[in-house]
Scaffold this motif. Sequence first.
Motif, mmCIF file in Angstrom:
data_model
loop_
_atom_site.group_PDB
_atom_site.id
_atom_site.type_symbol
_atom_site.label_atom_id
_atom_site.label_comp_id
_atom_site.label_asym_id
_atom_site.label_seq_id
_atom_site.Cartn_x
_atom_site.Cartn_y
_atom_site.Cartn_z
ATOM 1 N N ILE A 1 0.852 -1.182 0.000
ATOM 2 C CA ILE A 1 0.000 0.000 0.000
ATOM 3 C C ILE A 1 0.887 1.231 0.000
ATOM 4 C CG2 ILE A 1 -1.799 1.266 1.247
ATOM 5 C CD1 ILE A 1 -1.324 -2.319 2.086
ATOM 6 N N LYS A 2 0.650 2.137 -0.934
ATOM 7 C CA LYS A 2 1.433 3.368 -1.040
ATOM 8 C C LYS A 2 0.533 4.560 -0.745
ATOM 9 C CE LYS A 2 4.527 3.692 -4.313
ATOM 10 N NZ LYS A 2 5.165 3.704 -5.643
ATOM 11 N N GLY A 3 1.073 5.489 0.024
ATOM 12 C CA GLY A 3 0.300 6.656 0.425
ATOM 13 C C GLY A 3 0.646 7.893 -0.361
ATOM 14 N N ASP A 4 0.452 7.884 -1.655
ATOM 15 C CA ASP A 4 0.673 9.075 -2.475
ATOM 16 C C ASP A 4 -0.522 10.015 -2.293
ATOM 17 O OD1 ASP A 4 3.081 8.040 -3.490
ATOM 18 O OD2 ASP A 4 2.012 6.912 -5.035
ATOM 19 N N GLN A 5 -0.655 10.986 -3.186
ATOM 20 C CA GLN A 5 -1.808 11.888 -3.102
ATOM 21 C C GLN A 5 -3.112 11.099 -3.156
ATOM 22 O OE1 GLN A 5 -1.550 14.959 -6.047
ATOM 23 N NE2 GLN A 5 0.019 16.083 -4.913
ATOM 24 N N GLN A 6 -3.123 10.078 -3.980
ATOM 25 C CA GLN A 6 -4.260 9.156 -4.012
ATOM 26 C C GLN A 6 -3.717 7.776 -3.631
ATOM 27 O OE1 GLN A 6 -6.566 9.206 -7.558
ATOM 28 N NE2 GLN A 6 -7.772 7.439 -6.987
ATOM 29 N N PRO A 7 -3.922 7.337 -2.386
ATOM 30 C CA PRO A 7 -3.367 6.051 -1.948
ATOM 31 C C PRO A 7 -3.820 4.905 -2.849
ATOM 32 C CG PRO A 7 -4.238 7.270 -0.094
ATOM 33 C CD PRO A 7 -4.674 7.997 -1.329
ATOM 34 N N THR A 8 -2.900 3.992 -3.094
ATOM 35 C CA THR A 8 -3.184 2.827 -3.925
ATOM 36 C C THR A 8 -2.619 1.575 -3.263
ATOM 37 O OG1 THR A 8 -1.146 3.143 -5.176
ATOM 38 C CG2 THR A 8 -3.144 4.136 -6.085
ATOM 39 N N TYR A 9 -3.106 0.432 -3.690
ATOM 40 C CA TYR A 9 -2.528 -0.822 -3.225
ATOM 41 C C TYR A 9 -2.298 -1.733 -4.413
ATOM 42 C CZ TYR A 9 -7.077 -3.221 -3.515
ATOM 43 O OH TYR A 9 -8.252 -3.782 -3.951
ATOM 44 N N ARG A 10 -1.339 -2.635 -4.239
ATOM 45 C CA ARG A 10 -0.976 -3.578 -5.296
ATOM 46 C C ARG A 10 -0.905 -4.968 -4.689
ATOM 47 N NH1 ARG A 10 4.647 -4.691 -7.693
ATOM 48 N NH2 ARG A 10 5.251 -3.535 -5.863
ATOM 49 N N LEU A 11 -1.577 -5.914 -5.313
ATOM 50 C CA LEU A 11 -1.511 -7.303 -4.872
ATOM 51 C C LEU A 11 -0.290 -7.964 -5.497
ATOM 52 C CD1 LEU A 11 -5.262 -8.306 -5.291
ATOM 53 C CD2 LEU A 11 -4.085 -7.650 -3.191
ATOM 54 N N ILE A 12 0.552 -8.529 -4.678
ATOM 55 C CA ILE A 12 1.722 -9.269 -5.147
ATOM 56 C C ILE A 12 1.214 -10.661 -5.556
ATOM 57 C CG2 ILE A 12 4.030 -10.085 -4.471
ATOM 58 C CD1 ILE A 12 3.570 -6.957 -4.509
ATOM 59 N N PRO A 13 1.805 -11.288 -6.571
ATOM 60 C CA PRO A 13 1.307 -12.601 -6.994
ATOM 61 C C PRO A 13 1.139 -13.581 -5.820
ATOM 62 C CG PRO A 13 2.933 -11.832 -8.539
ATOM 63 C CD PRO A 13 2.925 -10.848 -7.399
ATOM 64 N N LEU A 14 0.042 -14.299 -5.853
ATOM 65 C CA LEU A 14 -0.322 -15.241 -4.803
ATOM 66 C C LEU A 14 0.745 -16.315 -4.645
ATOM 67 C CD1 LEU A 14 -2.738 -16.001 -2.922
ATOM 68 C CD2 LEU A 14 -3.480 -17.503 -4.757
ATOM 69 N N LEU A 15 1.096 -16.613 -3.398
ATOM 70 C CA LEU A 15 2.062 -17.672 -3.109
ATOM 71 C C LEU A 15 1.322 -18.883 -2.565
ATOM 72 C CD1 LEU A 15 4.750 -15.572 -1.245
ATOM 73 C CD2 LEU A 15 4.817 -16.348 -3.603
ATOM 74 N N ASN A 16 1.582 -20.024 -3.144
ATOM 75 C CA ASN A 16 0.990 -21.274 -2.689
ATOM 76 C C ASN A 16 2.139 -22.219 -2.365
ATOM 77 O OD1 ASN A 16 -0.298 -23.690 -2.283
ATOM 78 N ND2 ASN A 16 -1.514 -23.598 -4.150
#
Length: 76
Positions: free
Chosen positions: A37-52
């Motif tokens: 999760i990044k807190g820029d002017q408009q916070p965004t999040y990125r899902l890292i590839p799922l680990l199994n």
Amino acid sequence: MGEGLPQLLTYAFKSLNQQLSVWGLVTNGLRYQFVHIKGDQQPTYRLIPLLNFNGSPDAIELLQVFKAICKLPNLQ
């Protein structure tokens, strides 16, 4: 696993008041979903590839990387 993502994002976005980015983890014990999760002017999040860990031949190597990260000195 998707049930925990909204709760993780709620807590993570609140903590962006004190830091620029946050890492989170949602798991069901077999699959692991890291979130950045990044807190820029408009916070965004990125899902890292799922680990199994049950189906991944690279699971041991990945766990060794995590272990090494945990041994790093605290930089605070």
